[in-house]
Scaffold this motif. Structure first.
Motif, PDB file in Angstrom:
ATOM      1  N   TRP A   8       0.834  -1.184   0.164  1.00 38.36           N
ATOM      2  CA  TRP A   8      -0.063   0.174  -0.141  1.00 38.36           C
ATOM      3  C   TRP A   8       0.853   1.428   0.137  1.00 38.36           C
ATOM      4  CZ3 TRP A   8       1.665   1.616   4.605  1.00 38.36           C
ATOM      5  CH2 TRP A   8       2.051   0.765   5.702  1.00 38.36           C
ATOM      6  N   GLY A   9       2.125   1.149  -0.147  1.00 40.83           N
ATOM      7  CA  GLY A   9       2.817   2.498  -0.073  1.00 40.83           C
ATOM      8  C   GLY A   9       4.343   2.058  -0.011  1.00 40.83           C
ATOM      9  N   LEU A  10       5.045   2.978   0.632  1.00 43.06           N
ATOM     10  CA  LEU A  10       6.596   3.087   0.740  1.00 43.06           C
ATOM     11  C   LEU A  10       6.877   3.772   1.956  1.00 43.06           C
ATOM     12  CD1 LEU A  10       9.647   2.365  -0.219  1.00 43.06           C
ATOM     13  CD2 LEU A  10       9.331   4.550  -1.167  1.00 43.06           C
ATOM     14  N   ILE A  11       7.547   3.000   2.834  1.00 43.43           N
ATOM     15  CA  ILE A  11       7.864   3.841   4.295  1.00 43.43           C
ATOM     16  C   ILE A  11       9.460   3.604   3.979  1.00 43.43           C
ATOM     17  CG2 ILE A  11       8.151   3.320   6.714  1.00 43.43           C
ATOM     18  CD1 ILE A  11       5.577   1.962   6.633  1.00 43.43           C
ATOM     19  N   ILE A  12       9.828   4.980   4.424  1.00 42.07           N
ATOM     20  CA  ILE A  12      11.299   5.543   4.392  1.00 42.07           C
ATOM     21  C   ILE A  12      11.548   5.779   5.934  1.00 42.07           C
ATOM     22  CG2 ILE A  12      13.092   6.784   3.950  1.00 42.07           C
ATOM     23  CD1 ILE A  12      10.369   6.781   1.684  1.00 42.07           C
ATOM     24  N   ILE A  13      12.569   5.207   6.700  1.00 41.18           N
ATOM     25  CA  ILE A  13      12.972   5.551   7.914  1.00 41.18           C
ATOM     26  C   ILE A  13      14.169   6.330   7.768  1.00 41.18           C
ATOM     27  CG2 ILE A  13      13.510   4.723  10.261  1.00 41.18           C
ATOM     28  CD1 ILE A  13      10.762   3.833   9.027  1.00 41.18           C
ATOM     29  N   MET A  14      13.996   7.463   8.420  1.00 48.11           N
ATOM     30  CA  MET A  14      15.344   8.561   8.465  1.00 48.11           C
ATOM     31  C   MET A  14      15.694   8.603   9.945  1.00 48.11           C
ATOM     32  SD  MET A  14      15.193  12.735   7.355  1.00 48.11           S
ATOM     33  CE  MET A  14      14.115  12.393   6.194  1.00 48.11           C
ATOM     34  N   GLU A  15      17.115   8.574  10.065  1.00 44.72           N
ATOM     35  CA  GLU A  15      17.586   8.719  11.358  1.00 44.72           C
ATOM     36  C   GLU A  15      18.353  10.080  11.465  1.00 44.72           C
ATOM     37  OE1 GLU A  15      20.082   5.454  12.499  1.00 44.72           O
ATOM     38  OE2 GLU A  15      18.322   3.991  12.661  1.00 44.72           O
ATOM     39  N   ILE A  16      18.264  10.922  12.516  1.00 47.16           N
ATOM     40  CA  ILE A  16      18.699  12.398  12.503  1.00 47.16           C
ATOM     41  C   ILE A  16      19.606  12.368  13.976  1.00 47.16           C
ATOM     42  CG2 ILE A  16      18.172  14.484  12.588  1.00 47.16           C
ATOM     43  CD1 ILE A  16      15.767  13.910  11.202  1.00 47.16           C
ATOM     44  N   GLN A  17      20.577  12.751  13.899  1.00 51.72           N
ATOM     45  CA  GLN A  17      21.449  13.182  15.054  1.00 51.72           C
ATOM     46  C   GLN A  17      21.183  14.415  15.489  1.00 51.72           C
ATOM     47  OE1 GLN A  17      22.978  10.779  17.698  1.00 51.72           O
ATOM     48  NE2 GLN A  17      22.972  12.857  18.739  1.00 51.72           N
ATOM     49  N   THR A  18      20.548  14.738  16.509  1.00 47.51           N
ATOM     50  CA  THR A  18      20.463  16.367  16.793  1.00 47.51           C
ATOM     51  C   THR A  18      21.732  16.970  17.627  1.00 47.51           C
ATOM     52  OG1 THR A  18      19.325  16.115  18.931  1.00 47.51           O
ATOM     53  CG2 THR A  18      18.282  16.252  16.553  1.00 47.51           C
ATOM     54  N   THR A  19      22.150  17.999  17.621  1.00 46.48           N
ATOM     55  CA  THR A  19      23.103  18.568  18.215  1.00 46.48           C
ATOM     56  C   THR A  19      22.886  19.519  19.496  1.00 46.48           C
ATOM     57  OG1 THR A  19      23.659  20.198  16.788  1.00 46.48           O
ATOM     58  CG2 THR A  19      24.441  18.154  16.238  1.00 46.48           C
ATOM     59  N   THR A  20      21.944  20.147  19.539  1.00 40.82           N
ATOM     60  CA  THR A  20      21.331  21.093  20.678  1.00 40.82           C
ATOM     61  C   THR A  20      20.028  20.542  21.181  1.00 40.82           C
ATOM     62  OG1 THR A  20      20.500  22.506  19.102  1.00 40.82           O
ATOM     63  CG2 THR A  20      22.715  22.953  19.517  1.00 40.82           C
ATOM     64  N   GLN A  21      19.986  21.236  22.325  1.00 40.86           N
ATOM     65  CA  GLN A  21      18.396  21.046  22.888  1.00 40.86           C
ATOM     66  C   GLN A  21      17.248  21.290  22.180  1.00 40.86           C
ATOM     67  OE1 GLN A  21      17.745  23.083  26.559  1.00 40.86           O
ATOM     68  NE2 GLN A  21      16.141  21.867  27.285  1.00 40.86           N
ATOM     69  N   THR A  22      17.312  22.471  21.474  1.00 37.36           N
ATOM     70  CA  THR A  22      16.174  22.889  20.831  1.00 37.36           C
ATOM     71  C   THR A  22      16.830  23.403  19.423  1.00 37.36           C
ATOM     72  OG1 THR A  22      14.909  23.383  22.557  1.00 37.36           O
ATOM     73  CG2 THR A  22      14.109  24.317  20.491  1.00 37.36           C
ATOM     74  N   GLU A  23      16.451  22.674  18.335  1.00 39.67           N
ATOM     75  CA  GLU A  23      16.883  23.206  17.019  1.00 39.67           C
ATOM     76  C   GLU A  23      15.869  22.703  15.758  1.00 39.67           C
ATOM     77  OE1 GLU A  23      20.287  21.053  15.333  1.00 39.67           O
ATOM     78  OE2 GLU A  23      20.244  19.840  17.317  1.00 39.67           O
ATOM     79  N   LEU A  24      16.051  23.209  14.800  1.00 39.97           N
ATOM     80  CA  LEU A  24      15.258  23.133  13.548  1.00 39.97           C
ATOM     81  C   LEU A  24      16.121  22.375  12.540  1.00 39.97           C
ATOM     82  CD1 LEU A  24      13.526  25.502  14.930  1.00 39.97           C
ATOM     83  CD2 LEU A  24      12.601  25.795  12.507  1.00 39.97           C
TER      84      LEU A  24
END
Length: 142
Positions: A8-24
């Motif tokens: 029924w579709g495609l799922i992509i899992i993206m991993e992100i390493q954040t570097t600060t407490q609050t960020e965009l």
């Protein structure tokens, strides 16, 4: 990124390493690449996170506006206020900010591309970092 093709579709899992407490973190290019690699021509792309202290938003990627968004969050939901949840985990402000921003965005896909306005970018918003985070991109063809 990890890809899973489903009937029924495609799922992509993206991993992100954040570097600060609050960020965009701008993930627009990764979303575009995911749609392109999926081969979907028309449909929808849903970007979401399962973290209760992270969010997905769409807005302009301009340094001043990114700072304004972070300032707005601090003004509306200050970190140093006494919240009931802080008796457990000391991160109530991050949970409350995530409530305001939301955990997902849905973007139309047309002619193999996510439909975004000229100035629109997709962001993962870290609200309790730094941490390793996961973003799920689900693409469903119509």
């Amino acid at each position: 990124m990890k890809f899973q093709f489903l009937s029924w579709g495609l799922i992509i899992i993206m991993e992100i390493q954040t570097t600060t407490q609050t960020e965009l973190i701008d993930i627009t290019d990764r979303v575009r690449a995911s749609v392109r690699e999926s081969g979907a021509k028309d449909g929808i792309c849903v970007i979401s996170t399962r973290h209760s202290t992270g969010s997905i938003i769409i807005n302009e990627n301009e340094r001043g506006l990114r700072n304004d968004i972070l300032d707005m969050l601090e003004n509306l939901i200050p970190e140093n206020k006494s919240y009931a949840h802080n008796q457990i985990d000391n991160n109530a402000h991050a949970h409350l900010r995530a409530v305001l921003l939301g955990m997902s965005e849905t973007i139309p896909v047309e002619d193999g591309h996510p439909v975004l306005g000229t100035w629109q970018s997709v962001f993962f918003v870290e609200l309790d970092g730094p941490r390793k985070r996961t973003v799920t991109i689900k693409i469903v063809e119509s």
